[in-house]
Design a protein around this motif. Structure first.
Motif, short mmCIF file in Angstrom:
data_model
loop_
_atom_site.label_atom_id
_atom_site.label_comp_id
_atom_site.label_asym_id
_atom_site.label_seq_id
_atom_site.Cartn_x
_atom_site.Cartn_y
_atom_site.Cartn_z
N UNK A 151 0.85 -1.18 0.00
CA UNK A 151 0.00 0.00 0.00
C UNK A 151 0.89 1.24 0.00
N UNK A 152 0.29 2.40 -0.20
CA UNK A 152 1.08 3.63 -0.24
C UNK A 152 1.71 3.93 1.10
N UNK A 153 1.00 3.57 2.19
CA UNK A 153 1.49 3.84 3.54
C UNK A 153 1.29 2.61 4.40
N UNK A 154 2.26 2.36 5.28
CA UNK A 154 2.14 1.24 6.20
C UNK A 154 2.80 -0.01 5.67
N UNK A 155 2.81 -1.07 6.47
CA UNK A 155 3.46 -2.32 6.07
C UNK A 155 2.68 -3.03 4.97
N UNK A 156 3.34 -3.99 4.32
CA UNK A 156 2.66 -4.84 3.35
C UNK A 156 1.65 -5.68 4.12
#
Length: 274
Positions: A151-156
């Protein structure tokens, strides 16, 4: 290859396969995304994760250019992806540290298990590759064990329909599990890196006055000035992290460790108040 930080559209996927969240979030979905607090949250590791995120986004678009089938990617892209990662469940169980390697093997590229690796991952992962939702992990028979989308932000993360959700965290540092509300509730001491107490605080299992999912946080009257000025009054689990909230921003962002929590930049620790 020049490493540039820019926004890339998520890769197309085959109908019926993994779909990312419609609107990428970092867990605190009632709050607008804010710039990281430079004094407390941002560190060199944060910037490296941004660079890695962009490079691997490009890798995924290339890898998924076929019909759900991994394609060869450049060595630069592989180099940007290899390294230490952590598999953690949102249920707070012990995670698994692994190292994605560049060497090719049956099922993709080699994987080395780290010192900390809980069930069900222990002795199960033999290879990794760009395929499926983004990055997949396989066993020694080439069978896919799990796949993660970016995602654009945060972990996979795994498919949104999976429960509990599993996160794939690059450069996890001291983290060995995801933060949970159950583990966070109670009395704590915030200290500096040398162990000097800066503030005694309580994380309560009651709703805060903010009117969202934030719970109440109370601090003692003897807190250091640099803590008091943050005006902390709430806390929340932000997917895999514990965050303290003051004003309109995060005051501290912490990851769970063996004996408590530590801030992203490793400057502050949170330990149980005895």
């Amino acid at each position: 290859m020049t490493k540039q930080i820019r926004t890339l559209s998520p890769p197309a996927v085959v109908a019926g396969e993994w779909q990312p969240d419609a609107t990428p979030q970092i867990g605190l979905d009632k709050k607008p995304e804010a710039e990281p607090n430079r004094d407390e949250i941002v560190s060199g590791g944060w910037m490296m994760r941004v660079v890695r995120s962009v490079l691997t986004s490009f890798a995924i678009m290339l890898a998924l250019s076929g019909v759900g089938r991994a394609q060869e990617v450049s060595e630069d892209i592989v180099d940007a992806t290899v390294g230490d990662w952590l598999i953690v469940s949102e249920d707070g169980s012990l995670g698994c540290h692994i190292t994605l390697k560049k060497d090719k093997t049956i099922g993709g590229r080699a994987v080395a298990e780290g010192k900390t690796c809980g069930a069900p991952w222990h002795d199960q992962i033999a290879a990794w590759d760009f395929a499926g939702p983004g990055i997949v992990l396989r066993d020694a028979t080439r069978k896919e064990i799990i796949g993660f989308g970016e995602r654009e932000i945060g972990p996979w993360v795994t498919d949104i329909e999976r429960s509990p959700r599993i996160y794939f965290v690059p450069e996890p540092g001291k983290m060995d599990r995801a933060a949970t509300e159950k583990d966070a509730i109670g009395k704590w001491v915030l200290t500096d890196k040398k162990g000097k107490a800066l503030c005694h605080l309580s994380l309560l299992d009651t709703a805060s006055t903010r009117g969202d999912d934030t719970k109440s946080l109370q601090i003692s009257g003897d807190c250091a000035a640099n803590v008091t000025k943050k005006k902390m009054d709430g806390w929340q689990i932000d997917e895999i992290k514990l965050v303290f909230i003051g004003g309109e921003d995060y005051a501290y962002s912490l990851i769970p460790t063996v004996d408590g929590f530590v801030t992203d930049d490793d400057r502050y620790q949170l330990k149980r108040d005895k």
